[in-house]
Scaffold this active site. Structure first.
Site, short mmCIF file in Angstrom:
data_model
loop_
_atom_site.label_atom_id
_atom_site.label_comp_id
_atom_site.label_asym_id
_atom_site.label_seq_id
_atom_site.Cartn_x
_atom_site.Cartn_y
_atom_site.Cartn_z
N SER A 186 76.85 68.33 49.59
CA SER A 186 78.14 67.81 49.58
C SER A 186 78.19 66.87 48.17
CB SER A 186 78.60 66.88 50.95
OG SER A 186 78.95 67.66 51.95
N GLU B 214 90.53 60.55 35.99
CA GLU B 214 91.79 61.05 36.35
C GLU B 214 91.78 61.66 37.67
OE1 GLU B 214 90.66 61.78 32.41
OE2 GLU B 214 89.63 62.23 34.08
N SER B 215 90.95 61.39 38.65
CA SER B 215 90.97 61.32 39.98
C SER B 215 89.62 61.75 40.48
CB SER B 215 92.06 62.34 40.64
OG SER B 215 92.31 61.96 41.90
N HIS C 263 81.61 70.93 49.27
CA HIS C 263 80.87 70.86 50.46
C HIS C 263 80.59 72.58 50.56
CE1 HIS C 263 82.65 67.11 51.41
NE2 HIS C 263 83.58 67.33 51.19
N CYS D 202 94.91 64.33 37.35
CA CYS D 202 96.08 63.56 36.96
C CYS D 202 96.15 63.58 35.25
CB CYS D 202 96.31 62.20 37.31
SG CYS D 202 96.40 62.11 39.13
#
Length: 518
Positions: A450, A457-458, A463, A478
């Site tokens: 993971s 931008e985020s 996983h 974004c």
């Protein structure tokens, strides 16, 4: 048996099922082909044609004897399963070979059924309805026929105030023998009840394979129509937002195959708007196959020059619906939504002012000019600046894009290699032009990884389940400079996934309007 699917599975044709169907078509109608000649007509390498030929012979569809020929079994499949039984062969072949024959038939059918098209409901300009000429409707139907997307196919019209569905049905009646039961299915998504009723009446009256469904494209698409059709027509409002909505809904209704045709009508636009439209095609994973700049003629559409372009698009393995099929769209798609409201005009003679708001005495400046100034009769006016603030509709673009991707049949050893996964995710962020802030990855026992790439931008997260050859990936970005789909395409390659499913969600739709002093 669906022999086209079976052949495609056996030879894994990179050109898709369309080339296999065209091969069957040409050998059925023209017969006695050499492999070299057929490969040249299909624009494929001879080794690919040889593999295709061998599978057709194994399945009993073709035989060799003075060239390739269709067997009795092959004829039965082509006529019954592909829908070419009882066709008027000479008429059909003349149309496929001779452009002049096509134009003559277009005008013949247009004259014969002109009253049917002239009796359409009056257009509703508030939803950008504009009638194309009857000749254009039949020309679109003929285009569909000549591109192998009509006979025996499931065809969708995403909106149909032009009655293209009826034109296709009437064309089919002309090229098939009397009482032929067509295998073609033509469906329309139409929100205007007047057109739904009129198309249903015509379909019953002429016994056409046409079904009309009342669908508002801003609503989620009805489930029975997902991944069902072989091609679709669209003549959307002439805005990029309208193009995106109509394309997304049509793509969601198409089968998940590459090489499918989309017949897309749009106005000829200035270069910057054309660039935005082509970016819209790219975002949907489509390629432009052909552009006919003056293909469509419209009645009374002087602002469009009475002409519009027909763009033939094709699906690819990357084709996707940008607006998710299960989501409402609250975007403004009509041309009137992109024009300034409440325009003021002043008479150049008497200086009286008039407000064009859609609720006043004069709805448009054209109407005011036609009638003349009610005070002095003069018919020349100038537009006034009626406010000092600039409106910015934040609704036009969401704050972010969130792609939820399921990668199946991945290479197992890569899914359990923390360094490999971290490098792949880091490079995906870099290729998407994201700014990396932090990385954190963890290896589980006995297997699985993971990790998260936090970007300015985020974020990008993953996983993995090596025991199932599966990886779950979230790409949330974004801003206008970061392209989440570039990261998606890169990860598909690095994970060596044979099958991908995804959802594309727009995040942060703001409905408020902010005003800034100018």
């Amino acid at each position: 048996m669906n022999y086209i699917d079976e052949i495609n599975k056996r030879i894994a044709c990179k050109d898709g099922k369309k080339v296999i169907e065209k091969a069957l078509h040409n050998v059925y109608f023209y017969g006695s082909y050499s492999s070299k000649t057929l490969a040249r007509e299909l624009l494929i390498p001879v080794p690919v044609l040889t593999a295709l030929k061998n599978e057709c012979k194994k399945l009993g569809l073709w035989e060799q004897g003075g060239g390739l020929k269709t067997t009795g079994k092959g004829k039965q499949y082509f006529e019954e399963d592909l829908g070419f039984g009882e066709i008027c062969k000479d008429t059909y072949l003349h149309l496929m070979k001779d452009e002049r024959e096509r134009e003559l038939l277009i005008h013949e059918l247009s004259d014969k059924y002109r009253n049917v098209f002239d009796s359409r409901p009056i257009v509703d300009v508030t939803i950008d309805q504009v009638k194309c000429t009857v000749e254009t409707s039949f020309r679109r139907a003929m285009l569909c026929l000549c591109n192998g997307s009509l006979i025996g196919k499931k065809v969708l019209c995403v909106g149909d105030d032009d009655l293209v569905s009826i034109a296709m049905g009437l064309l089919l009646k002309h090229i098939f023998h009397e009482n032929h039961k067509s295998k073609t299915e033509i469906c329309i998504f139409e929100m205007d009840e007047r057109y739904v009723k009129y198309i249903d009446e015509l379909s019953d009256s002429f016994s056409l394979p046409v079904q009309c469904e009342r669908v508002d494209l801003k609503d989620p698409l009805p489930l029975p129509f997902l991944n069902y059709f072989d091609s679709f027509f669209a003549d959307p409002p002439y805005t990029v937002q309208g193009a995106s909505l109509f394309l997304s809904r049509g793509i969601s209704a198409l089968k998940k195959e590459f090489g499918l045709n989309i017949f897309f009508s749009f106005a000829n636009k200035p270069i910057n708007e054309t660039y935005a439209l082509q970016k819209c095609f790219q975002l949907h994973g489509l390629v432009v196959k052909q552009i006919y700049h003056t293909f469509n003629e419209y009645e009374g559409a002087s602002l469009l020059g009475n002409r519009g372009q027909m763009i033939i698009l094709e699906t690819t393995e990357q084709t996707r619906a940008v607006i998710p099929v299960d989501k409402n769209s609250n975007r403004s798609i009509y041309t009137r939504d992109n024009k300034p409201k409440n325009k003021k005009y002043s008479c150049k003679n008497c200086k009286k002012t008039f407000l064009m708001s859609g609720t006043e005495e004069f709805l448009t400046i054209e109407e005011l000019k036609s009638n003349g100034c009610p005070f002095c009769g003069y018919n020349k006016f100038e537009q006034l600046n009626n406010h000092t603030k600039q409106e910015i509709h934040l609704l036009s673009k969401p704050l972010g894009r969130h792609i939820l991707a399921d990668f199946y049949s991945c290479q197992v050893k890569n899914l359990d290699d923390t360094d490999y996964i971290q490098n792949a995710m880091r490079n995906a962020a870099i290729k998407a032009k994201a700014t990396i802030v932090q990385e954190d990855f963890h290896k589980f026992s006995p297997w699985g990884v993971s990790g998260v790439i936090v970007i300015q931008e985020s974020h990008l997260t993953i996983h993995t389940w090596p025991e199932y050859s599966y990886a779950s990936v979230d790409l949330f970005t974004c801003g206008e400079d970061v392209d989440a789909w570039t990261a998606f395409d890169y990860l598909k390659i690095m994970l060596k996934s044979d099958h991908v499913e995804f959802s594309d969600i727009s995040r942060g739709h703001l409905s408020d309007i902010q005003y800034f002093d100018t």
